[in-house]
Every structure is written in C-alpha cells, then in structure tokens.
Design a protein around this motif. Structure first.
Motif, PDB file in Angstrom:
ATOM      1  N   THR A   1       0.832  -1.208   0.000  1.00 32.51           N
ATOM      2  CA  THR A   1       0.000   0.000   0.000  1.00 32.51           C
ATOM      3  C   THR A   1       0.864   1.255   0.000  1.00 32.51           C
ATOM      4  O   THR A   1       0.549   2.241  -0.674  1.00 32.51           O
TER       5      THR A   1
ATOM      6  N   ARG B   1       2.230   1.776  -3.528  1.00 32.75           N
ATOM      7  CA  ARG B   1       1.177   2.324  -4.377  1.00 32.75           C
ATOM      8  C   ARG B   1       0.916   3.789  -4.044  1.00 32.75           C
ATOM      9  O   ARG B   1       0.694   4.616  -4.933  1.00 32.75           O
ATOM     10  N   TYR B   2       0.974   4.099  -2.757  1.00 31.19           N
ATOM     11  CA  TYR B   2       0.746   5.483  -2.322  1.00 31.19           C
ATOM     12  C   TYR B   2       1.845   6.399  -2.847  1.00 31.19           C
ATOM     13  O   TYR B   2       1.580   7.540  -3.250  1.00 31.19           O
TER      14      TYR B   2
ATOM     15  N   LEU C   1      -6.030   5.175  -0.390  1.00 29.56           N
ATOM     16  CA  LEU C   1      -4.838   4.441   0.023  1.00 29.56           C
ATOM     17  C   LEU C   1      -4.388   4.860   1.409  1.00 29.56           C
ATOM     18  O   LEU C   1      -3.854   4.046   2.173  1.00 29.56           O
TER      19      LEU C   1
ATOM     20  N   GLY D   1      -4.079   2.057   4.218  1.00 30.98           N
ATOM     21  CA  GLY D   1      -2.814   1.867   4.931  1.00 30.98           C
ATOM     22  C   GLY D   1      -2.983   2.007   6.428  1.00 30.98           C
ATOM     23  O   GLY D   1      -2.413   1.235   7.204  1.00 30.98           O
TER      24      GLY D   1
END
Length: 544
Positions: free
Chosen positions: A177, A180-181, A189, A193
């Motif tokens: 996560t 991706r963030y 997100l 998270g």
C-alpha cells in the motif's frame, strides 16, 4: 496494472501450491497447539493475546468443519494462503517500484552517451516497457518473492498454525500500500494503509517498527497536519484505531461471555487487561524475562541477522547478497521517497529490535525463537534483492546476458525450493498428535494432569479443546498456575480445591504442590499425574 496482477498471481499460485503440498496435517509444536485451542474456544492466548489471529483461526476451524477437516488442518491451510499472499504482495510491490520508477534505472546504467540515448528513446512513454524489459521486471519481482517464500523460516511458519504468517501478510500489505501510495497519492490508500497498520498491531506488536516510520512519512508527505487536511487525518486515525478497538475488545468480552479453563491471564478487569496487553508476565518491551546478562549487544544481533539472511535464508547464494547491496544503493537514490523509506524501515527494525530483544542467542532454543522475528526484515530485504536484480539486468541490453540472468534467478529459486522440500516438509508431522494421544489415552477417567512443557501442554490442550479427546481429564499448566492472576481461574475448576491464590515456591501467599496434594489427593482417588518437572523444588512433595 496487468503486470502487477500477473506478478501477484504467479507468485501466489506457485507459493501456495508448494505450501499446500507440505502443510502440516495436525498441531506441530511450539505455540501452535495453544493458538489452535484458543481459536476453537475463542479464548485468550499468551500475552499480548493475539485477538486477530484467534478470531481468524476460529473462523477457519468453522469453515473446515463444513468440509470435514480437522481444525488444525483448516488453520494450517489458512496460514498457507496468508504466506502465499504475502509473497504475492512482495512480488507486486517490487514490480510497482520497477514500473513506476524504471526509466531512472536504465538511465543510471552504462556510459553517458548510452544514458542519453535511453532517456531519448523512453521519453515518448515513460511508463511503457519493451517486451524484454518487461519480462525481466516480472521475472525479477517473482524470483525475489519466491526466494523469500522458500526461505526456511518463511516456509516453516506458512505451513503451521502460528501468528507469523498473518504478520508477514500484514507487513507485506502495508509495504504494498505504501508503494502504491508513493506512485499515486489518494485518500483511499491513506485510509487503507491506516487500517492495515492498526490490524497489524492486533497480531504482532513488532509491527510498530514498520508502522511508526511509514506513518510519519505519510503524515509529512500528505501534509496531514495542515489545517485543510485535518479531516483526512481524522479519518485515517479512525481507520487505524478501528481494528485495534474491535479486536482487543473481543478479549474481555469473550473472557466474560465464554469463560473456560486453559486460557491465559485475567483480562476481565482493566488492570488485568493492560497487564496482558503489555506482556508484563514476560517483561514489557522485551522477549525474555529471565537472566539476560549474557545477551548480545544490538550490533551483534544485526550482524547475526545478516549472517542468517545471506546464508541459511538465501541458501548461501552470492547473487542474492550482491543484488541486495546493489538494490539498497539504488533505492536510496530514487527521486521519490519510497526507496529510502523501505531501507530506513529495515535499518530501524534491526536497530530497535536488536536493542529490545534480550534473548541470549548462544542458546539454540532462544536463537530459534529470536529468528522468527527476522521474517519482518527478511521481507523488506527481498524488495532490495528484486530491485537489485532489475538493476543488474538494466546494465546490459544484450539478449544473451538477459537470458543468463533469468537462468540464474530461476536457478536460485529452484535451489531454495530444493532445500525447503528437504527441510520444511511438514506433511508427515503427526508426532505431537501421537504424543499427546499417548499421554491422554491410558489415564484413568476423571484424572488430573499437570503439565510443565510447552510441547506437551499445547498439543494436549489442542486435542481436548478442538477434537474433544479425553475431555474428562482436567489439564493444568503449572507455569500458568504460578502467576497471581491464576486466582481468577479457580471457579473454572469446580472439581478442585485450591489452598491458596496461586502456585508458589514457599506457599505464601499461595500454595505449594504438597499443599495442593494434601487438599485434593483423596477427592481424586489418587489419580493425579505430572508431565515434566515441577517449577519449584518441593521437599514435602517428594516425601509424599
């Protein structure tokens, strides 16, 4: 997106197939039997309680019964799924880093002229890769994740009922996560998270050593302390606290609603709850409550982690060592912070955990206990390995060199698989099940059985609680009986009379084993049995 899904799917499928072929069919020693028993009964496990895993194990046992599976096998299969998903998320994380920031990998390799040409050629589409480059990225991501999945400790705790499979899954999910963030900052997100961070703390407290640096980075990166962003901060805080409040509230609720013998601690009072949550029976913020004068210093522990990771866990593979160092160096130079965050989290964990973990590693048993907590840094290290593999492939556009590298990665994975099949195959592990049955079956009806070895206690407790084997036998762990909170358990043993609060060396204010025998021997018709030594020397007991 497709590459991310492919990495996850391929890695997950391979790891799961291997894990399922080697899964333990029953309880496997260690804490497994206790966690299984508490899962069946929805009880309280040893400190800090592990409420998330207890609820998951209970659900897995219920589902397994619908397919006529024993609770132990159902839970072990759940751990296989969690372990395989952890490897899949690790693979996907490596791929996202490659895919989002891959142009800079190529641009940093080769001569100045070559780097200029690569930047020119890639300027048309920075997020699209050629087939060969894409293949190398996927193979690198999958290989690094499978090397982790097939390492001895990751494999061991993915085929048996322990807390570490869920811990690895949640750590890898937080990392995934975060990656991706870093690539695309969204509020969704942020909340996801935060939820994962809270969930991780309901299972393994060492997750705080990942949660803290990641949370600080997200708050700073997103400017969540700014007045205009405080609503996002509040929602993230609620997402974080939600799983903590929900899961930990189950401990006192279930202890009151479903009291039963065998569970740890007295979590029905506020003081007892925090006593258990803070692990005061073992020592808060430490692993060992005994004499740790001979324990190693933090630097020694870090060096021992490195020695274990680059030898036992990686199969003495020089490619893994080289790619780890190369990956660390490259990740520290990424324009976005995620590379530095991952390396910082690795260094932070090894430093702080090395300072708090006080088990003397010269003792083989204590070393094995300590080694389990290296799963967390091993997972972070494998991200560097995956990036390092990509970096090596980017140094040359030669098709032959790429093929050699792919072959070397495949050979590394196969070597890890070969070693693991020889040392981590638990499919025939029924020894603890047979041992527990051999202890219980000959005992007279209505006997009292004292136990003072973890392997005996946990395996017998599992059979009684989950498989209803010899439920007429009353089993008591003498070590648990020696804690002051045991007084709160007296009413759960209606066939016994306790001459004091808890089991002590001198009987004041508790009772000795001799005192207990004097008060219960005749009522039980002499059917009192003990497995293992007594906790304290008791001359009066020996004379009886």
């Amino acid at each position: 997106m497709i590459g991310t899904i492919n990495c996850f799917s391929i890695t997950f499928s391979i790891a799961l197939a291997v894990y399922l072929s080697t899964v333990a069919p029953s309880t496997s020693g260690g804490d497994a039997g206790e966690l299984l028993a508490e899962g069946c009964a929805l009880g309280t496990a040893h400190p800090p309680g592990y409420p998330a895993i207890i609820v998951l194990f209970h659900a897995a046992g219920k589902i397994g019964r619908a397919f006529d599976l024993k609770p132990a096998l159902s839970v072990n299969i759940l751990c296989c799924i969690l372990g395989a998903a952890s490897a899949g998320l690790l693979s996907s994380s490596v791929y996202i880093i490659q895919h989002s920031f891959a142009p800079s990998i190529s641009e940093q390799c080769g001569s100045k002229k070559q780097r200029k040409m690569r930047r020119k050629n890639s300027s048309a589409s920075t997020n699209h890769h050629t087939g060969g480059s894409e293949t190398l990225n996927i193979v690198s991501a999958i290989s690094s994740a499978l090397i982790f999945a097939f390492s001895p400790i990751a494999w061991q705790y993915s085929v048996t009922a322990e807390v570490f499979a869920l811990h690895s899954f949640l750590v890898s999910a937080i990392v995934h996560t975060s990656v991706r963030y870093a690539a695309q900052q969204t509020e969704r997100l942020t909340y996801l998270g935060a939820f994962l961070c809270g969930a991780a703390l309901t299972n393994q407290h060492t997750a705080i050593l990942l949660v803290m640096p990641v949370a600080i980075w997200v708050v700073y990166e997103s400017k969540l302390l700014h007045r205009s962003r405080r609503s996002v901060l509040l929602k993230a805080a609620l997402s974080f606290l939600g799983p903590i409040l929900v899961f930990y509230s189950t401990m006192p609720y279930l202890a009151i609603a479903r009291p039963h013998w065998g569970s740890w601690g007295d979590v029905t009072s506020l003081g007892g709850f925090f006593h258990h949550l803070l692990r005061r029976d073992y020592g808060t913020l430490q692993l060992y409550s005994g004499n740790d004068d001979g324990a190693e210093c933090p630097m020694d522990r870090m060096l021992q982690w490195g020695a274990d990771y680059f030898t036992s866990q990686s199969g003495n593979n020089p490619l893994v060592c080289f790619c780890f160092l190369l990956g660390c160096r490259y990740m520290m130079t990424l324009k976005l912070a995620i590379g530095r965050i991952i390396i910082s989290c690795l260094a932070f964990y090894l430093t702080v955990f090395g300072m708090l973990a006080n088990l003397p590693l010269s003792n083989p048993l204590f070393y094995a206990i300590h080694q389990r907590f290296w799963l967390h840094p091993n997972l972070l290290a494998c991200i560097s390995v995956g990036i390092g593999l990509t970096k090596v492939g980017a140094t040359s556009r030669s098709k032959i060199m790429t093929q050699i590298l792919v072959f070397a990665m495949a050979a590394s994975v196969l070597n890890s698989l070969r070693r693991g099949l020889r040392t981590n195959d638990e499919s025939g592990n029924v020894y603890f099940d047979r041992y527990a049955r051999s202890v219980l079956q000959p005992l007279p009806k209505g006997s009292l059985l004292f136990l003072n070895y973890d392997q005996a206690w946990t395996s017998i407790r599992y059979l009684q609680e989950c498989e209803a084997v010899r439920e007429d036998i009353t089993s008591i762990n003498t070590s648990m009986m020696s804690y002051p909170w045991f007084e709160s358990k007296h009413q759960q043993y209606d066939n016994l009379s306790f001459p004091g609060t808890h089991y002590t060396a001198n009987g004041n204010p508790g009772f000795t084993m001799a005192d207990f025998l004097d008060q219960n021997y005749r009522a039980l018709g002499g059917n009192i049995f003990i497995v293992g030594p007594l906790n304290y020397s008791d001359q009066a007991y020996r004379e009886r």
